[in-house]
Motif scaffolding. Structure first.
Motif, PDB file in Angstrom:
ATOM      1  N   PHE A 148       0.823  -1.206   0.000  1.00 18.86           N
ATOM      2  CA  PHE A 148       0.000   0.000   0.000  1.00 18.86           C
ATOM      3  C   PHE A 148       0.864   1.266   0.000  1.00 18.86           C
ATOM      4  O   PHE A 148       0.693   2.164  -0.836  1.00 18.86           O
ATOM      5  N   PHE A 149       1.834   1.340   0.914  1.00 21.24           N
ATOM      6  CA  PHE A 149       2.677   2.533   0.996  1.00 21.24           C
ATOM      7  C   PHE A 149       3.629   2.640  -0.194  1.00 21.24           C
ATOM      8  O   PHE A 149       4.030   3.751  -0.565  1.00 21.24           O
ATOM      9  N   SER A 150       3.992   1.501  -0.799  1.00 23.13           N
ATOM     10  CA  SER A 150       4.847   1.575  -1.986  1.00 23.13           C
ATOM     11  C   SER A 150       4.123   2.250  -3.141  1.00 23.13           C
ATOM     12  O   SER A 150       4.757   2.876  -4.004  1.00 23.13           O
ATOM     13  N   HIS A 151       2.780   2.138  -3.165  1.00 22.35           N
ATOM     14  CA  HIS A 151       1.997   2.815  -4.201  1.00 22.35           C
ATOM     15  C   HIS A 151       1.684   4.261  -3.800  1.00 22.35           C
ATOM     16  O   HIS A 151       1.730   5.169  -4.631  1.00 22.35           O
ATOM     17  N   VAL A 152       1.373   4.473  -2.528  1.00 25.59           N
ATOM     18  CA  VAL A 152       1.121   5.832  -2.054  1.00 25.59           C
ATOM     19  C   VAL A 152       2.348   6.712  -2.286  1.00 25.59           C
ATOM     20  O   VAL A 152       2.230   7.888  -2.650  1.00 25.59           O
ATOM     21  N   GLY A 153       3.533   6.137  -2.113  1.00 25.76           N
ATOM     22  CA  GLY A 153       4.753   6.925  -2.177  1.00 25.76           C
ATOM     23  C   GLY A 153       5.235   7.287  -3.564  1.00 25.76           C
ATOM     24  O   GLY A 153       6.204   8.048  -3.690  1.00 25.76           O
ATOM     25  N   VAL A 213       8.590   3.185  -1.645  1.00 26.30           N
ATOM     26  CA  VAL A 213       8.353   2.643  -2.985  1.00 26.30           C
ATOM     27  C   VAL A 213       9.051   1.302  -3.219  1.00 26.30           C
ATOM     28  O   VAL A 213       8.455   0.375  -3.773  1.00 26.30           O
ATOM     29  N   PRO A 214      10.325   1.113  -2.798  1.00 27.15           N
ATOM     30  CA  PRO A 214      10.993  -0.170  -3.061  1.00 27.15           C
ATOM     31  C   PRO A 214      10.451  -1.346  -2.254  1.00 27.15           C
ATOM     32  O   PRO A 214      10.886  -2.475  -2.458  1.00 27.15           O
ATOM     33  N   LEU A 215       9.514  -1.110  -1.337  1.00 31.67           N
ATOM     34  CA  LEU A 215       9.026  -2.194  -0.476  1.00 31.67           C
ATOM     35  C   LEU A 215       8.052  -3.132  -1.187  1.00 31.67           C
ATOM     36  O   LEU A 215       7.810  -4.245  -0.709  1.00 31.67           O
ATOM     37  N   GLY A 216       7.497  -2.705  -2.317  1.00 31.98           N
ATOM     38  CA  GLY A 216       6.448  -3.492  -2.959  1.00 31.98           C
ATOM     39  C   GLY A 216       6.906  -4.859  -3.420  1.00 31.98           C
ATOM     40  O   GLY A 216       6.268  -5.883  -3.135  1.00 31.98           O
ATOM     41  N   PRO A 246      -4.312  20.181  -3.615  1.00 27.93           N
ATOM     42  CA  PRO A 246      -3.066  19.895  -4.342  1.00 27.93           C
ATOM     43  C   PRO A 246      -2.291  18.749  -3.687  1.00 27.93           C
ATOM     44  O   PRO A 246      -2.455  18.480  -2.495  1.00 27.93           O
ATOM     45  N   GLN A 247      -1.410  18.101  -4.477  1.00 24.10           N
ATOM     46  CA  GLN A 247      -0.694  16.920  -3.991  1.00 24.10           C
ATOM     47  C   GLN A 247       0.190  17.198  -2.784  1.00 24.10           C
ATOM     48  O   GLN A 247       0.409  16.287  -1.964  1.00 24.10           O
ATOM     49  N   SER A 306       1.377  10.639  -5.485  1.00 24.85           N
ATOM     50  CA  SER A 306       1.483  11.618  -4.392  1.00 24.85           C
ATOM     51  C   SER A 306       2.571  12.651  -4.613  1.00 24.85           C
ATOM     52  O   SER A 306       2.855  13.444  -3.702  1.00 24.85           O
ATOM     53  N   GLY A 307       3.185  12.648  -5.774  1.00 18.84           N
ATOM     54  CA  GLY A 307       4.278  13.579  -6.006  1.00 18.84           C
ATOM     55  C   GLY A 307       5.563  13.161  -5.332  1.00 18.84           C
ATOM     56  O   GLY A 307       6.504  13.952  -5.202  1.00 18.84           O
ATOM     57  N   GLY A 308       5.637  11.895  -4.894  1.00 15.90           N
ATOM     58  CA  GLY A 308       6.853  11.398  -4.254  1.00 15.90           C
ATOM     59  C   GLY A 308       6.825  11.441  -2.743  1.00 15.90           C
ATOM     60  O   GLY A 308       7.807  11.111  -2.086  1.00 15.90           O
ATOM     61  N   PHE A 309       5.688  11.791  -2.154  1.00 11.23           N
ATOM     62  CA  PHE A 309       5.532  11.745  -0.709  1.00 11.23           C
ATOM     63  C   PHE A 309       5.705  10.296  -0.239  1.00 11.23           C
ATOM     64  O   PHE A 309       5.150   9.367  -0.824  1.00 11.23           O
TER      65      PHE A 309
END
Length: 359
Positions: free
Chosen positions: A21-26, A39-42, A305-306, A31-34
């Motif tokens: 979930f957070f790998s996609h959110v990030g 991201v590498p956890l997926g 905004p993001q 999210s603009g890279g938030f």
């Protein structure tokens, strides 16, 4: 499998789904890279899922699902109890979101529309096989790809475990031919989970060795996640990346066996948190499969905004809220789905039974 190991597996399942979930959110796209660090956890989370799946299947086929029919009913209930509601919600969210903000869905094949032609392959989990000319996603649900691996592994194991002689060989060869080399190439990772379960029951590990293996394997997994230079998408890993995936899988299998050996040390703590972990784990599959369509919908519809705290709060909080609500009618109600599939299997068996005519 003792209670401590069972709760440990549930905690790992939920944490792996949360990592996806957070790998996609990030990602920059959503999210603009938030939270870009997540991201590498997926990809490693999916490797963990494969090993966990083999471990759990080894347990249920030894203790509960003693016939091919029981196994098929249980697997169908487990998968479709989440897949069917998720596909319906994905179609509705994608269509509604595309009416509000078409740009957010410009590269998405709508399930209500042209994407409906892909439904047979999606429902049979053939979207990643090499007989499919392109990788197919059901609308915005990009996480669905891994079911094209997981369900094939269920079927391969079912043929290998329950069938005999010629049917076993024909079934496994036919499935392997449909799946293709990339799916089959990761099957041993799934089988590592099966082997780890049987190692727990048959191997006596000294506590000192157990603690050493547990801490070492945990350290190896953390180092792999932090320093491994692999692509985010497990399905697109190349040879060297696949070798690293096997290294992670072996370390995780060792971690499961070693935890089982020292699990009594965690008994007091697990008694305190068991109820909470079980509840969280009861939404794992729904979290994994549904979060992306909700993220897409939020991104398409919220007015902020993001880089605003309102957007980031919505992007994290709303999908989790929706997922835990939907889980109440999906995987937390597996018994109802199991009864439905049990009835279907009975009906098909009666319908397929040859009729004996008396003259």
């Amino acid at each position: 499998m003792n209670r401590e190991t069972s709760v440990y597996l549930d905690a790992l399942r939920f944490l792996a789904a949360l990592a996806v979930f957070f790998s996609h959110v990030g990602t920059r796209f959503h999210s603009g890279g938030f939270l870009w660090q997540a991201v590498p956890l997926g990809a490693p989370a999916v490797v963990v899922f494969f090993v966990l799946s083999g471990f759990v299947i080894a347990f249920v086929t030894e203790r509960r699902e003693t016939s091919a029919r029981d196994y098929a009913v249980a697997r169908a209930a487990r998968i479709y109890s989440v897949v069917i509601p998720t596909l319906v919600l994905t179609a509705c969210l994608d269509w509604t979101g595309s009416q509000i903000n078409p740009i957010a869905y410009e590269n998405i094949s709508q399930l209500i529309g042209v994407g409906a032609w892909h439904l047979p392959a999606i429902l049979l989990f053939l979207q990643m096989s090499w007989i499919s000319s392109v990788s197919i996603s059901p609308g915005s649900d990009g996480a669905y790809w891994s079911l094209g691996y997981e369900v094939i592994y269920y079927a391969l194991f079912g043929f290998g475990f329950y069938c005999r002689k010629l049917l076993r060989i024909v079934g496994c060869v036919a499935l392997g031919s449909i799946a293709g080399p990339h799916i089959i190439g990761l099957f041993p990772i799934w089988l590592l989970g099966w082997a780890a379960y049987h190692a727990c029951g048959k191997t006596s590990v000294h506590p000192r060795l157990g603690w050493t293996a547990f801490v070492t394997s945990l350290g190896v997994m953390i180092l792999w996640i932090v320093f491994a230079n692999v692509s985010v998408d497990l399905a697109e890993h190349h040879v060297w990346e696949i070798v690293q995936d096997y290294g992670l899988a072996i370390a995780f299998a060792v971690n499961l066996v070693s935890f089982h050996a020292v699990s009594n040390s965690f008994a007091a703590f697990i008694r305190k948190v068991e109820k909470q972990i079980r509840w969280l784990a009861g939404a794992t599959f729904t979290l994994y499969l549904l979060h992306l369509p909700v993220i897409f919908f939020i991104k398409a519809t919220v007015p902020w905004p993001q880089d605003s705290w309102q957007f980031r709060t919505a992007l994290i909080g709303l999908p989790l809220f929706v997922v835990f609500c939907v889980a109440q009618i999906t995987e937390r109600r597996k018994e109802g789905w199991r009864s439905a599939f049990d009835w279907i299997f009975n009906y098909v068996a009666v319908w397929a039974r040859p009729t004996v005519r008396k003259y």
